[in-house]
Design a protein around this motif. Structure first.
Motif, short mmCIF file in Angstrom:
data_model
loop_
_atom_site.label_atom_id
_atom_site.label_comp_id
_atom_site.label_asym_id
_atom_site.label_seq_id
_atom_site.Cartn_x
_atom_site.Cartn_y
_atom_site.Cartn_z
N ASP A 1 -5.18 -15.62 -1.25
CA ASP A 1 -6.32 -14.73 -1.12
C ASP A 1 -5.86 -13.35 -1.61
OD1 ASP A 1 -8.73 -13.48 -0.25
OD2 ASP A 1 -7.74 -12.94 1.64
N PRO A 2 -6.50 -12.80 -2.64
CA PRO A 2 -6.06 -11.51 -3.18
C PRO A 2 -6.00 -10.40 -2.12
CG PRO A 2 -7.61 -12.53 -4.68
CD PRO A 2 -7.61 -13.36 -3.42
N GLN A 3 -6.98 -10.34 -1.24
CA GLN A 3 -6.96 -9.30 -0.22
C GLN A 3 -5.80 -9.49 0.74
OE1 GLN A 3 -8.71 -6.51 -0.31
NE2 GLN A 3 -7.51 -5.82 1.43
N ALA A 4 -5.49 -10.74 1.08
CA ALA A 4 -4.34 -11.01 1.96
C ALA A 4 -3.04 -10.61 1.27
CB ALA A 4 -4.31 -12.49 2.35
N LEU A 5 -2.95 -10.82 -0.05
CA LEU A 5 -1.76 -10.41 -0.79
C LEU A 5 -1.62 -8.88 -0.77
CD1 LEU A 5 0.69 -11.01 -2.55
CD2 LEU A 5 -0.85 -11.02 -4.54
N VAL A 6 -2.71 -8.18 -0.96
CA VAL A 6 -2.67 -6.71 -0.91
C VAL A 6 -2.18 -6.25 0.46
CG1 VAL A 6 -4.12 -4.63 -0.91
CG2 VAL A 6 -4.41 -6.35 -2.71
N GLU A 7 -2.68 -6.88 1.52
CA GLU A 7 -2.24 -6.51 2.87
C GLU A 7 -0.76 -6.81 3.07
OE1 GLU A 7 -3.97 -4.70 5.04
OE2 GLU A 7 -5.47 -4.64 3.46
N THR A 8 -0.29 -7.93 2.53
CA THR A 8 1.14 -8.27 2.62
C THR A 8 1.98 -7.22 1.91
OG1 THR A 8 0.64 -10.63 2.77
CG2 THR A 8 2.86 -10.03 2.04
N ILE A 9 1.56 -6.81 0.73
CA ILE A 9 2.28 -5.78 -0.02
C ILE A 9 2.31 -4.48 0.76
CG2 ILE A 9 2.22 -4.35 -2.10
CD1 ILE A 9 1.02 -6.87 -3.54
N LYS A 10 1.17 -4.09 1.33
CA LYS A 10 1.11 -2.86 2.13
C LYS A 10 2.07 -2.93 3.31
CE LYS A 10 -3.64 -1.47 1.14
NZ LYS A 10 -4.99 -1.31 1.75
N GLU A 11 2.11 -4.08 3.99
CA GLU A 11 3.01 -4.25 5.14
C GLU A 11 4.46 -4.10 4.73
OE1 GLU A 11 2.47 -7.76 7.56
OE2 GLU A 11 0.29 -7.60 7.31
N VAL A 12 4.84 -4.77 3.65
CA VAL A 12 6.23 -4.71 3.19
C VAL A 12 6.60 -3.28 2.79
CG1 VAL A 12 7.82 -5.46 1.38
CG2 VAL A 12 6.38 -7.14 2.55
N LEU A 13 5.73 -2.63 2.03
CA LEU A 13 6.01 -1.25 1.62
C LEU A 13 6.06 -0.30 2.81
CD1 LEU A 13 3.97 -0.93 -1.69
CD2 LEU A 13 6.45 -1.17 -1.42
N SER A 14 5.19 -0.50 3.78
CA SER A 14 5.21 0.40 4.94
C SER A 14 6.50 0.24 5.72
CB SER A 14 4.00 0.18 5.83
OG SER A 14 4.08 -1.06 6.51
N LYS A 15 7.02 -0.98 5.80
CA LYS A 15 8.31 -1.19 6.47
C LYS A 15 9.43 -0.47 5.72
CE LYS A 15 7.12 -5.75 8.23
NZ LYS A 15 7.38 -7.19 8.06
N ILE A 16 9.41 -0.56 4.41
CA ILE A 16 10.45 0.07 3.60
C ILE A 16 10.39 1.58 3.75
CG2 ILE A 16 11.24 0.49 1.23
CD1 ILE A 16 11.87 -2.32 2.42
N PHE A 17 9.21 2.16 3.60
CA PHE A 17 9.10 3.61 3.67
C PHE A 17 9.33 4.13 5.09
CE2 PHE A 17 6.52 3.08 -0.34
CZ PHE A 17 7.51 3.58 -1.14
N THR A 18 8.93 3.38 6.09
CA THR A 18 9.18 3.80 7.46
C THR A 18 10.67 3.72 7.77
OG1 THR A 18 7.01 3.03 8.15
CG2 THR A 18 8.66 3.29 9.87
N ARG A 19 11.29 2.65 7.34
CA ARG A 19 12.70 2.41 7.63
C ARG A 19 13.61 3.39 6.91
NH1 ARG A 19 13.16 -3.26 6.59
NH2 ARG A 19 13.57 -2.77 4.43
#
Length: 96
Positions: free
Chosen positions: A54-72
């Motif tokens: 699902d394209p929207q689910a992929l976008v959400e997955t990308i956002k989650e991964v990037l937010s972990k990286i930038f937060t960490r």
């Protein structure tokens, strides 16, 4: 399927290089069997997404991964990791 190199080999290259080891990697593949999913996480993929997706689910997955990286690691370090990934992709494209 990627030509000349599979995704697991690419991921191993990313993780073994000190300049790129912390770059986030999301595997997007048709390989949906249990063994391949486990192999992806064993090789330290941040996420594993199977096709069809699902394209929207992929976008959400990308956002989650990037937010972990930038937060960490902070925004500056995260941006450097993205630049290192872009350089690695450019080198791979030159080789092919």
């Amino acid at each position: 399927m990627m030509p000349e190199m599979d995704g697991f080999r690419f991921l191993a290259m990313v993780r073994s290089n000190p300049e790129t080891h912390a770059i986030p990697v999301i595997i997007l593949t048709v390989l949906a069997d249990h063994e391949n999913i486990l192999e992806g996480f064993r090789k330290e993929a941040d996420e594993y997404v199977t096709k069809p997706f699902d394209p929207q689910a992929l976008v959400e997955t990308i956002k989650e991964v990037l937010s972990k990286i930038f937060t960490r690691s902070g925004w500056r370090r995260g941006a450097r990791r993205i630049e290192a990934l872009q350089e690695m992709i450019a080198k791979l494209e030159e080789e092919n």
